[in-house]
Enzyme design. Structure first.
Site, mmCIF file in Angstrom:
data_model
loop_
_atom_site.group_PDB
_atom_site.id
_atom_site.type_symbol
_atom_site.label_atom_id
_atom_site.label_comp_id
_atom_site.label_asym_id
_atom_site.label_seq_id
_atom_site.Cartn_x
_atom_site.Cartn_y
_atom_site.Cartn_z
ATOM 1 N N ASP A 105 0.820 -1.209 0.000
ATOM 2 C CA ASP A 105 0.000 0.000 0.000
ATOM 3 C C ASP A 105 0.855 1.261 0.000
ATOM 4 O O ASP A 105 1.958 1.279 0.548
ATOM 5 C CB ASP A 105 -0.929 0.018 1.218
ATOM 6 C CG ASP A 105 -2.066 -0.987 1.101
ATOM 7 O OD1 ASP A 105 -2.283 -1.510 -0.008
ATOM 8 O OD2 ASP A 105 -2.740 -1.233 2.120
ATOM 9 N N ARG A 106 0.316 2.309 -0.584
ATOM 10 C CA ARG A 106 1.052 3.571 -0.725
ATOM 11 C C ARG A 106 1.601 4.071 0.604
ATOM 12 O O ARG A 106 2.743 4.534 0.685
ATOM 13 C CB ARG A 106 0.126 4.645 -1.329
ATOM 14 C CG ARG A 106 0.808 5.988 -1.568
ATOM 15 C CD ARG A 106 -0.209 7.056 -1.903
ATOM 16 N NE ARG A 106 -1.057 7.338 -0.754
ATOM 17 C CZ ARG A 106 -2.020 8.255 -0.745
ATOM 18 N NH1 ARG A 106 -2.286 8.938 -1.844
ATOM 19 N NH2 ARG A 106 -2.738 8.465 0.336
#
Length: 324
Positions: A105-106
């Protein structure tokens, strides 16, 4: 008159503190905007500086916070877009572009495996599909899990929230519920729900927060964030998405956490997600000793631990992969 003057002084002091707090929030937003507008070479240098390990087949990167792995309509730069340039800067101008092996995830930091060949990438991806890759995360949570160690086996599915700000989130879809009479009843799990299993153990706790080690057995979207926030009622520090269910609002940490971090409620809006992929263990290509890949905590995570007076863990404290 003296009392009135004292009240005016207190009012002025409170106003000054509020202005300082709002200024820090604006400064944090400005820094984030500046980072987003930075030239590509800045992102490239940052990613190159985070190469932790390399061999003829694989490259391990300690992914920084805020850098998405894949691109999209609203994503200007991502790890994927930087891979051709990263390979040439790191291995020479004739190097083939590196290949992504998995997602992260970012806002999650930590271990991201890149492959130097298509064959190596396919081998890692197959190991992931067959659940032969063991992943370990460290998360800094609000509150302390009860019990402090255990297994969460609760399916997860995407649901639409109720209320004026309707939106979609991942949510728990339990197999059991408690009836009005207090009896435990089994319920039917929707077909859209995904099996989700997470092992966890609490490494330390202080100041209203705790450091938790997580071993995801499955790989559902936002699994760790949902299991912690909705399964254990211990949302990850900086998780503004899953700290509230029916509304979109910044996370509000308890006063004990705010005091330890020296933050006001407005300043807490800028807290980043404190979730770090610390270790990946995958089978070797020749069937010998498994490959253990580790990434140390980023500076901001360690700084937060110090302020909360939670001893930072060392990589040697990691539990070995389960054998069952």
């Amino acid at each position: 008159m003296a009392a009135a003057g004292g009240g005016a002084t207190r009012g002025a002091r409170m106003l000054a503190e509020r202005i300082r707090a709002e200024r820090k929030v604006l400064e944090g937003a400005a820094r984030e905007t500046s980072r987003k507008n930075a030239p590509t070479i800045v992102y490239l240098r940052e990613l190159k500086s985070q190469v932790v390990r390399e061999d003829p087949e694989l490259v391990l990167v300690n992914k920084p916070h805020g850098l998405p792995v894949h691109g999209g309509p609203t994503v200007e730069r991502s790890v994927a877009s930087l891979l051709p340039a990263l390979a040439k800067h790191h291995f020479g101008w004739k190097a083939e572009p590196l290949k992504l092996c998995h997602r992260l995830d970012r806002d999650t930091t930590g271990a991201l495996i890149l492959a130097r060949t298509t064959e190596a990438a396919e081998r890692v991806q197959q190991a992931l599909r067959e659940r032969e890759v063991h992943r370990v995360y460290w998360a800094l949570c609000l509150g302390t899990p009860s019990p402090r160690e255990g297994i969460l086996d609760i399916p997860i599915m995407e649901k639409e929230t109720s209320g004026p700000q309707k939106h979609y989130k991942m949510a728990l879809s339990p197999r059991f519920r408690v009836s009005e009479e207090g009896a435990v009843e089994r319920v039917r799990v929707p077909r859209s729900a995904h099996e989700a299993v997470t092992r966890y153990r609490t490494l330390g706790a202080a100041s209203g927060a705790s450091l938790v080690e997580l071993h995801p057995i499955t790989g559902v979207k936002h699994q760790l964030r949902v299991h912690l926030a909705l399964g254990l009622n211990c949302p990850i520090l900086g998780d503004h998405k899953y700290s509230h269910w029916g509304r979109l609002a910044p996370q509000k940490p308890p006063d004990s956490v705010l005091r330890a971090l020296g933050l006001t409620v407005p300043q807490a809006r800028t807290l980043s997600l404190h979730l770090h992929a610390v270790q990946l263990t995958l089978p070797s290509s020749d069937g010998s000793t498994p490959i253990v890949l580790q990434c140390p905590l980023p500076y901001t995570f360690r700084k937060t631990l110090r302020k909360l007076r939670i001893p930072p863990p060392d990589l040697e404290s990691l539990q070995p992969p389960p054998t069952d």
